[in-house]
Write a protein that holds these residues in place. Structure first.
Motif, PDB file in Angstrom:
ATOM      1  N   ARG A  17      56.236  30.667  33.293  1.00 51.35           N
ATOM      2  CA  ARG A  17      55.264  31.325  34.186  1.00 51.35           C
ATOM      3  C   ARG A  17      53.989  31.609  33.417  1.00 51.35           C
ATOM      4  N   ILE A  18      52.874  31.508  34.124  1.00 52.29           N
ATOM      5  CA  ILE A  18      51.590  31.898  33.521  1.00 52.29           C
ATOM      6  C   ILE A  18      50.891  32.848  34.489  1.00 52.29           C
ATOM      7  N   PHE A  19      50.506  34.001  33.981  1.00 50.50           N
ATOM      8  CA  PHE A  19      49.742  34.960  34.777  1.00 50.50           C
ATOM      9  C   PHE A  19      48.327  35.022  34.211  1.00 50.50           C
ATOM     10  N   VAL A  20      47.339  35.062  35.102  1.00 52.48           N
ATOM     11  CA  VAL A  20      45.959  35.331  34.696  1.00 52.48           C
ATOM     12  C   VAL A  20      45.533  36.600  35.404  1.00 52.48           C
ATOM     13  N   ASP A  21      45.236  37.619  34.614  1.00 54.19           N
ATOM     14  CA  ASP A  21      44.866  38.939  35.144  1.00 54.19           C
ATOM     15  C   ASP A  21      45.885  39.401  36.198  1.00 54.19           C
ATOM     16  N   GLY A  22      47.134  39.183  35.906  1.00 54.55           N
ATOM     17  CA  GLY A  22      48.212  39.663  36.782  1.00 54.55           C
ATOM     18  C   GLY A  22      48.599  38.706  37.897  1.00 54.55           C
ATOM     19  N   ASP A  23      47.778  37.664  38.157  1.00 53.89           N
ATOM     20  CA  ASP A  23      48.117  36.705  39.224  1.00 53.89           C
ATOM     21  C   ASP A  23      48.941  35.559  38.651  1.00 53.89           C
ATOM     22  N   LEU A  24      50.040  35.260  39.315  1.00 53.80           N
ATOM     23  CA  LEU A  24      50.872  34.145  38.879  1.00 53.80           C
ATOM     24  C   LEU A  24      50.178  32.845  39.271  1.00 53.80           C
ATOM     25  N   ILE A  25      49.875  32.029  38.281  1.00 50.36           N
ATOM     26  CA  ILE A  25      49.125  30.802  38.526  1.00 50.36           C
ATOM     27  C   ILE A  25      49.948  29.850  39.404  1.00 50.36           C
ATOM     28  N   GLY A  26      49.305  29.371  40.455  1.00 51.56           N
ATOM     29  CA  GLY A  26      49.960  28.410  41.353  1.00 51.56           C
ATOM     30  C   GLY A  26      50.701  29.066  42.507  1.00 51.56           C
ATOM     31  N   TYR A  27      50.748  30.400  42.533  1.00 49.26           N
ATOM     32  CA  TYR A  27      51.495  31.104  43.581  1.00 49.26           C
ATOM     33  C   TYR A  27      50.710  32.301  44.080  1.00 49.26           C
ATOM     34  N   ARG A  28      51.085  32.764  45.275  1.00 44.96           N
ATOM     35  CA  ARG A  28      50.573  34.058  45.700  1.00 44.96           C
ATOM     36  C   ARG A  28      51.687  34.793  46.439  1.00 44.96           C
ATOM     37  N   GLU A  29      51.536  36.093  46.405  1.00 45.18           N
ATOM     38  CA  GLU A  29      52.570  36.901  47.028  1.00 45.18           C
ATOM     39  C   GLU A  29      52.186  37.190  48.474  1.00 45.18           C
ATOM     40  N   ARG A  30      53.137  36.990  49.361  1.00 41.16           N
ATOM     41  CA  ARG A  30      52.906  37.306  50.779  1.00 41.16           C
ATOM     42  C   ARG A  30      54.216  37.809  51.347  1.00 41.16           C
TER      43      ARG A  30
END
Ligand SMILES: Nc1ncnc2c1ncn2[C@@H]1O[C@H](COP(=O)(O)OP(=O)(O)OP(=O)(O)O)[C@@H](O)[C@H]1O
Length: 254
Positions: free
Chosen positions: A61-74
């Motif tokens: 997993r890679i997070f940039v500023d807390g966002d998981l790269i390639g994904y979003r939470e919904r």
């Protein structure tokens, strides 16, 4: 902003049967300059490209500023981003490559104005003003009406940096930004990068410029064979490498 600008956990990346990244971990905090050193083919560029989602990782997993790269939470679930959504996520990361990818038929100013800044219907006058300010920042205000072909390699790379900054990135990734330049032009690009570091920009820099790593880097990572072999304050890693592989590499480049 979280207290981690980048968190990479156990990142794996293969191209067919070739396993290039074999479990890379990294944390970069806001405002830090992380430099990456390592032999050719060790996976440095691939890792940078993964942070920017130019490559899709196979595991980890890679997070940039807390966002998981390639994904979003919904709705409490993670959804893989569609291609159009990935490009929006990618805009938070500015990337500068070894070869400056400027549009040759557009002026320097137009090149910087063209960068996707993520604001729909933004006032063109404002975009122009910001582009001019960025060109001043990299010392090229006077060249705004020139075409890239009329500039030196060092100047073109400074335009590429201004273009990346126009996206208002949270962090900047540099992939050997000076290695295609004639030696006398290297310093002017490094000076712009040092200035960004002084201003608190978070940066990951793949470079063979050991002096830059020593002077500006908060951390140095030595990568080899798709893994992080050694990591620490640049002066310590360079001055007193703990791993044999790091020592062997440094003895060839210092
Ligand atoms: N798109 C791709 N398809 C297949 N193989 C690739 C691809 N991109 C990179 N590789 C391979 O992955 C390995 C690591 O390449 P990478 O460019 O990440 O290394 P590097 O450490 O940045 O090297 P250098 O310092 O020479 O740029 C190399 O063997 C390269 O040929």
């Amino acid at each position: 902003m979280t207290d981690e600008m980048i968190r990479a956990e156990n990142v794996h990346k293969s191209f067919g049967a070739l396993e290039v990244l074999k479990g890379v971990d990294l944390v970069v905090r806001p405002g830090e300059v992380c430099t990456i050193l390592g032999p050719s083919g060790s996976g440095k560029s691939t890792f940078l490209r993964c942070i920017n989602h130019l490559e899709k990782i196979n595991a980890g997993r890679i997070f940039v500023d807390g966002d998981l790269i390639g994904y979003r939470e919904r709705g409490g679930k993670l959804h893989e981003l569609r291609d159009s959504e990935v490009s929006a996520q990618r805009r938070s990361v500015g990337m500068v490559f070894q070869r400056f990818n400027l549009f040759p038929h557009m002026t320097v100013l137009a090149n910087v104005m063209e960068a996707p800044c993520g604001v729909k219907k933004e006032d063109k006058a404002e975009v122009r003003e910001r582009a001019l300010a960025l060109l001043d920042r990299v010392g090229l205000g006077a060249k705004r009406d020139n075409y890239p072909g009329q500039l030196s390699g060092g100047q073109q790379q400074r335009v590429a940096i201004a273009r990346a900054l126009a996206m208002r990135p949270k962090l900047m990734l540099f992939d050997e930004p000076t290695s295609a330049l004639d030696p006398e032009l290297v310093g002017e690009v490094l000076d712009v990068m040092k200035d960004l570091a002084r201003d608190g920009m978070t940066m990951v820099v793949v470079t063979h410029e050991i002096g830059f790593a020593r002077e500006v880097g908060d951390s140095l990572i030595f990568m080899d064979g798709g893994v992080v072999v050694e990591q620490g304050p640049p002066r310590e890693v360079i001055g007193n490498p703990q791993q044999e592989r790091t020592r062997a590499f440094l003895s060839k480049v210092l």
